[in-house]
Write a protein that holds these residues in place. Structure first.
Motif, short mmCIF file in Angstrom:
data_model
loop_
_atom_site.label_atom_id
_atom_site.label_comp_id
_atom_site.label_asym_id
_atom_site.label_seq_id
_atom_site.Cartn_x
_atom_site.Cartn_y
_atom_site.Cartn_z
N ILE A 1 -5.13 -9.25 -7.32
CA ILE A 1 -5.41 -7.81 -7.28
C ILE A 1 -5.21 -7.27 -5.87
O ILE A 1 -4.71 -6.15 -5.67
N GLN A 2 -5.58 -8.08 -4.87
CA GLN A 2 -5.38 -7.67 -3.48
C GLN A 2 -3.91 -7.36 -3.22
O GLN A 2 -3.57 -6.34 -2.61
N ALA A 3 -3.03 -8.23 -3.68
CA ALA A 3 -1.60 -8.02 -3.48
C ALA A 3 -1.13 -6.74 -4.15
O ALA A 3 -0.31 -5.98 -3.60
N GLN A 4 -1.64 -6.45 -5.36
CA GLN A 4 -1.27 -5.23 -6.07
C GLN A 4 -1.71 -3.98 -5.30
O GLN A 4 -0.96 -3.01 -5.17
N ILE A 5 -2.94 -4.01 -4.78
CA ILE A 5 -3.46 -2.86 -4.05
C ILE A 5 -2.67 -2.63 -2.77
O ILE A 5 -2.34 -1.49 -2.40
N LEU A 6 -2.34 -3.71 -2.07
CA LEU A 6 -1.58 -3.59 -0.82
C LEU A 6 -0.20 -3.01 -1.09
O LEU A 6 0.29 -2.15 -0.34
N ARG A 7 0.46 -3.48 -2.16
CA ARG A 7 1.78 -2.93 -2.49
C ARG A 7 1.67 -1.45 -2.87
O ARG A 7 2.55 -0.65 -2.53
N LEU A 8 0.60 -1.11 -3.56
CA LEU A 8 0.38 0.29 -3.94
C LEU A 8 0.23 1.16 -2.71
O LEU A 8 0.84 2.23 -2.60
N ILE A 9 -0.59 0.71 -1.75
CA ILE A 9 -0.79 1.48 -0.52
C ILE A 9 0.52 1.65 0.22
O ILE A 9 0.87 2.74 0.68
N GLU A 10 1.28 0.56 0.35
CA GLU A 10 2.58 0.63 1.03
C GLU A 10 3.50 1.65 0.36
O GLU A 10 4.17 2.45 1.03
N GLN A 11 3.54 1.60 -0.96
CA GLN A 11 4.42 2.49 -1.71
C GLN A 11 4.03 3.95 -1.50
O GLN A 11 4.89 4.81 -1.26
N LEU A 12 2.74 4.25 -1.59
CA LEU A 12 2.29 5.62 -1.43
C LEU A 12 2.55 6.15 -0.02
O LEU A 12 2.95 7.30 0.15
N VAL A 13 2.32 5.32 0.98
CA VAL A 13 2.58 5.74 2.37
C VAL A 13 4.06 6.06 2.56
O VAL A 13 4.41 7.07 3.17
N SER A 14 4.91 5.21 2.00
CA SER A 14 6.36 5.42 2.14
C SER A 14 6.82 6.67 1.39
O SER A 14 7.56 7.49 1.94
N GLU A 15 6.38 6.82 0.15
CA GLU A 15 6.84 7.94 -0.68
C GLU A 15 6.36 9.28 -0.15
O GLU A 15 7.08 10.28 -0.22
N GLN A 16 5.13 9.33 0.40
CA GLN A 16 4.55 10.60 0.82
C GLN A 16 4.58 10.81 2.33
O GLN A 16 4.02 11.78 2.84
N ASP A 17 5.22 9.89 3.06
CA ASP A 17 5.36 10.01 4.51
C ASP A 17 4.00 10.16 5.18
O ASP A 17 3.80 10.99 6.07
N LEU A 18 3.03 9.34 4.75
CA LEU A 18 1.68 9.39 5.30
C LEU A 18 1.58 8.49 6.52
O LEU A 18 2.37 7.56 6.70
N GLY A 19 0.59 8.73 7.35
CA GLY A 19 0.20 7.79 8.37
C GLY A 19 -0.92 6.92 7.81
O GLY A 19 -1.76 7.40 7.05
N LEU A 20 -0.91 5.65 8.16
CA LEU A 20 -1.92 4.73 7.65
C LEU A 20 -2.54 3.94 8.79
O LEU A 20 -1.83 3.39 9.63
#
Length: 340
Positions: free
Chosen positions: A190-209
């Motif tokens: 589940i950790q791996a899924q959440i990390l990939r999700l965060i990466e995807q959202l940051v990339s798609e929405q041009d967010l700072g993390l």
């Protein structure tokens, strides 16, 4: 006049930030960090090194009586100089936080849809129908069916609750996400899924993390850059994979060595670590604060503190043994002990 060459200021610019709790504990000491839109910065260190204090300081979430100095520029505006009304407007809409332990952060007696909708109603002045529609979109964005909006927190798994926390953090379209140990309580799948999700959202929405963790392996796999904190200060920073694979500061080296590498028998059968714990922020040792635990400390380290210095391309480290261009020569503890 063309604007293509105009320099964009950082999304987040932390300058000489110091946090002292009531009672004199200096939890953060002179930290400088920048995060650009679309950039992922990892902050690593053991418990007690000031990581979470730094995260809370970014949005002025520290307890009353805490003294905070320096500057926290979010889109060029100093959060520390804002009036409370401005701070309330910045929270959620400008920057938001994903806390560790979603079960403790969510209200057990309210449906998750209502909890996600609350900041939308407050900050976006949306109608209830509009907020409900946005909630459904957010849940689907983080991989949950919109129908789960009617669920209570206890009806969800740990991974699903963490997805709800991410959806809540995205509710008002912030430019910056601060994730404080977002996967600590989750199993590795589940950790791996959440990390990939965060990466995807940051990339798609041009967010700072800004992602905080004690796990250098997670940060090196997720983030672009990595800052290692010890006793309230950044002692090393650089490209995340390089800091993890070839740390220049003895503390970063010890953190990296504490994680066994898959396929490396040497690290499996002889894991490295550090004795003791980080010092009490209210009673810091003199000189370099790491010297009591440092396996390669010199006599001068007990009296002379060290500032971050250039340690190679895009690398900085706060260690007397680190010289520009020769950073990779930092000895292992075994080598240091065998040196006359």
């Amino acid at each position: 006049m063309s604007t293509t060459n105009i320099h964009r200021p950082p999304l987040l610019d932390v300058r000489d930030l110091t946090v002292t709790y009531a009672g004199g504990a200096r939890a953060v000491r002179g930290v400088n960090l920048t995060v650009d839109a679309g950039q992922k910065l990892g902050i690593a260190g053991e418990s007690g090194c000031g990581k979470s204090t730094l995260a809370l300081a970014l949005l002025r979430l520290l307890p009353a009586g805490t003294k905070v100095t320096g500057e926290i520029l979010l889109n060029g505006e100093d959060v520390l100089a804002m009036k409370w009304g401005q701070v309330r407007a910045v929270r959620w809409a400008g920057a938001s936080i994903v806390f560790q332990g979603a079960m403790h952060s969510l209200n057990a007696v309210h449906r998750i849809g209502d909890q996600i909708a609350e900041p939308i109603l407050l900050h976006r002045k949306a109608t209830r129908a509009g907020a409900a529609k946005k909630v459904g979109e957010l849940l689907e964005q983080v991989g949950l069916p919109a129908a789960r909006a009617a669920a209570y927190p206890h009806e969800l798994s740990g991974g699903q609750r963490q997805r709800v926390m991410i959806a809540m953090a995205l509710a008002c379209d912030p430019g910056l996400i601060v994730a404080d140990e977002p996967t600590t309580a989750l199993d590795v799948m589940i950790q791996a899924q959440i990390l990939r999700l965060i990466e995807q959202l940051v990339s798609e929405q041009d967010l700072g993390l800004v992602m905080i963790s004690h796990d250098l392996a997670v940060l090196s796999d997720t983030c672009d850059r990595l800052a290692v904190m010890y006793a309230g200060r950044v002692v090393e920073e650089g490209p995340a994979s390089e800091v993890y694979e070839n740390a220049h500061h003895p503390y970063g080296k010890a953190l990296s060595g504490a994680f066994p590498r898959i396929g490396d028998p040497a690290s499996r059968f002889a894991p490295r670590g550090l004795p003791g714990d980080p010092p009490d922020p209210a009673a810091l040792p003199g000189g370099c604060t790491f010297h009591p635990r440092c396996p390669v400390a010199l006599d001068s380290c007990a009296t002379e503190d060290q500032e971050l210095r250039v340690a190679g391309p895009e690398r900085r480290a706060a260690c007397v043994l680190v010289e520009p261009g020769a950073a990779a020569a930092l000895p292992d503890a075994e080598e240091a002990r065998s040196t006359p």
